[in-house]
Design a protein around this motif. Structure first.
Motif, short mmCIF file in Angstrom:
data_model
loop_
_atom_site.label_atom_id
_atom_site.label_comp_id
_atom_site.label_asym_id
_atom_site.label_seq_id
_atom_site.Cartn_x
_atom_site.Cartn_y
_atom_site.Cartn_z
N ASP A 144 0.82 -1.21 0.00
CA ASP A 144 0.00 0.00 0.00
C ASP A 144 0.85 1.26 0.00
O ASP A 144 0.54 2.24 -0.68
N LEU A 186 -10.21 -1.06 5.62
CA LEU A 186 -10.02 -1.68 4.31
C LEU A 186 -10.16 -3.19 4.38
O LEU A 186 -9.55 -3.84 5.25
N HIS A 203 -7.06 -6.36 0.12
CA HIS A 203 -6.73 -5.75 -1.17
C HIS A 203 -5.35 -6.24 -1.57
O HIS A 203 -4.41 -6.26 -0.78
N TYR A 221 -7.47 1.17 -3.82
CA TYR A 221 -7.76 1.42 -2.41
C TYR A 221 -6.98 2.60 -1.85
O TYR A 221 -7.44 3.29 -0.94
N VAL A 236 -13.88 0.29 3.10
CA VAL A 236 -13.47 0.27 1.70
C VAL A 236 -13.45 -1.19 1.26
O VAL A 236 -12.69 -1.99 1.80
N ALA A 295 -15.10 0.55 -6.01
CA ALA A 295 -14.18 -0.43 -6.60
C ALA A 295 -14.58 -0.77 -8.02
O ALA A 295 -15.77 -0.90 -8.32
#
Length: 346
Positions: free
Chosen positions: A23, A190, A193, A239, A257, A314
């Motif tokens: 990330d 989140l 992802h 994300y 998310v 998304a």
């Protein structure tokens, strides 16, 4: 502020903990593209751990779009205070953590210190330094644990791992500092992802990397734990856009998310192997050592609040994500093998 506004916030600065992770690297790219100067925290190590950032850090950097790395650690509150006072960032993104759920059972105290207390140290460093900034806390769907899906911002937490417990601590610490001290602090909850930059010990990347190796004849078996676990997998580059949007709102808040589309580990395996023309049942075997002491059966997110208030939704669903990751791992392996062949010829 209109969250759909794409105007570039020129001259702004951001600090990212965990910048060398999946990330962190995508977020650094995003912020640099928006004109930020990006500062990243990296832990001191005897080996290089910046592979995900090398294409940014080692190449020519455009004026006003700079990535600067600092040696610091979420375990050192004094260093965090000093760094924040020096940098005075407009935005802080706390992505640093021991983030592997299965590992958290083997190293619960370390996970609690880095993932839980680390977030509190950073919040306190912001308060103690007296700087005016906005902070994003990376919260996790693992906080929901055994709470029945779909999970949203009003779903009670019931974590099922030391990692999930540490993330719940970080979540409530963030809420507390927002309410007690007026910090602009948000939680991004989140759901899973993934991407080609996912760590190789995480199940999705473990699967797609094995597919590439099996297709190339370098491996025959893949050993996995619980194939029935259901997850909501999204695409990491999308994300990090949600993270940024959370800090552009007038008022701080907390957001789920997610894609809203669920798939089991078995379905992800089948799709990934199929992308390379392979029959998964011929290669995948169960190994109980990969099971968790307490399992999370199903995590499926409801991100309607993020869609409504952030304008975020998304686009990449998990079947496409599986194919993206398989293609990337096959291309990477082919490149590695070609490079090895050239070295042997020499």
């Amino acid at each position: 502020m209109n969250t759909n506004d794409t105007e570039q916030p020129a001259g702004r600065t951001a600090l990212i903990t965990g910048v060398t992770g999946q990330d962190g690297s995508y977020l650094a790219e995003l912020l640099l593209s928006k004109g930020y100067t990006v500062h990243g925290l990296i832990r001191r190590s005897s080996s290089f751990n910046t592979e995900r950032l090398d294409h940014i850090y080692q190449g020519p950097q455009e004026p006003g779009r700079t990535l600067v790395l600092h040696h610091a650690d979420l375990s050192d509150g004094v260093a965090l205070v000093n760094l924040l006072r020096d940098l005075r960032p407009d935005e802080v993104y706390n992505l640093g953590a021991q983030s592997h759920v299965r590992v958290s059972f083997d190293a619960p105290l370390y996970t609690g210190d880095v993932t839980g207390m680390g977030s509190l140290r950073l919040l306190e460093a912001i308060r103690a330094s007296g700087i005016d900034t906005r902070i994003y806390q990376a919260s996790s769907s693992e906080m929901f644990g055994s709470a029945p899906p779909p999970q949203n911002e009003r779903t009670p937490f019931h974590p099922r791992s030391p990692y999930g417990c540490a993330k719940v601590f970080g979540y409530w610490a963030t809420v507390n500092y927002r309410e007690a001290y007026g910090l602009y602090a948000v939680n991004g909850i989140l759901f899973n992802h993934e991407s080609p930059r996912r760590g190789e010990t995480f199940v999705t990347r473990k699967i797609t990397r094995a597919v590439a190796r099996i297709k190339a004849g370098l491996q025959d078996r893949l050993y996995l734990g619980n194939l029935d676990a259901v997850r909501d997998w999204g695409y990491a580059p999308e994300y990090v856009e949600a993270m940024w949007r959370m800090l552009q709102r007038d008022e701080p808040d907390d957001y789920v998310v997610a894609t809203g589309q669920a798939g089991s580990v078995r379905e992800f395996v089948e799709t990934a192997f199929s992308a390379a023309g392979l029959d998964w049942s011929e290669h995948v075997r169960f190994d109980p050592k990969y099971e968790r002491p307490s399992e999370v059966d199903a995590l499926i997110g409801d991100a309607s609040k993020a869609e409504s208030l952030l304008g975020w939704k998304a686009r990449v669903m998990w079947p496409e994500l599986a194919r993206i990751m398989v293609d990337a791992d096959r291309a990477q392996l082919e490149s590695e093998l070609s490079g090895a062949a050239v070295r042997i010829d020499r």
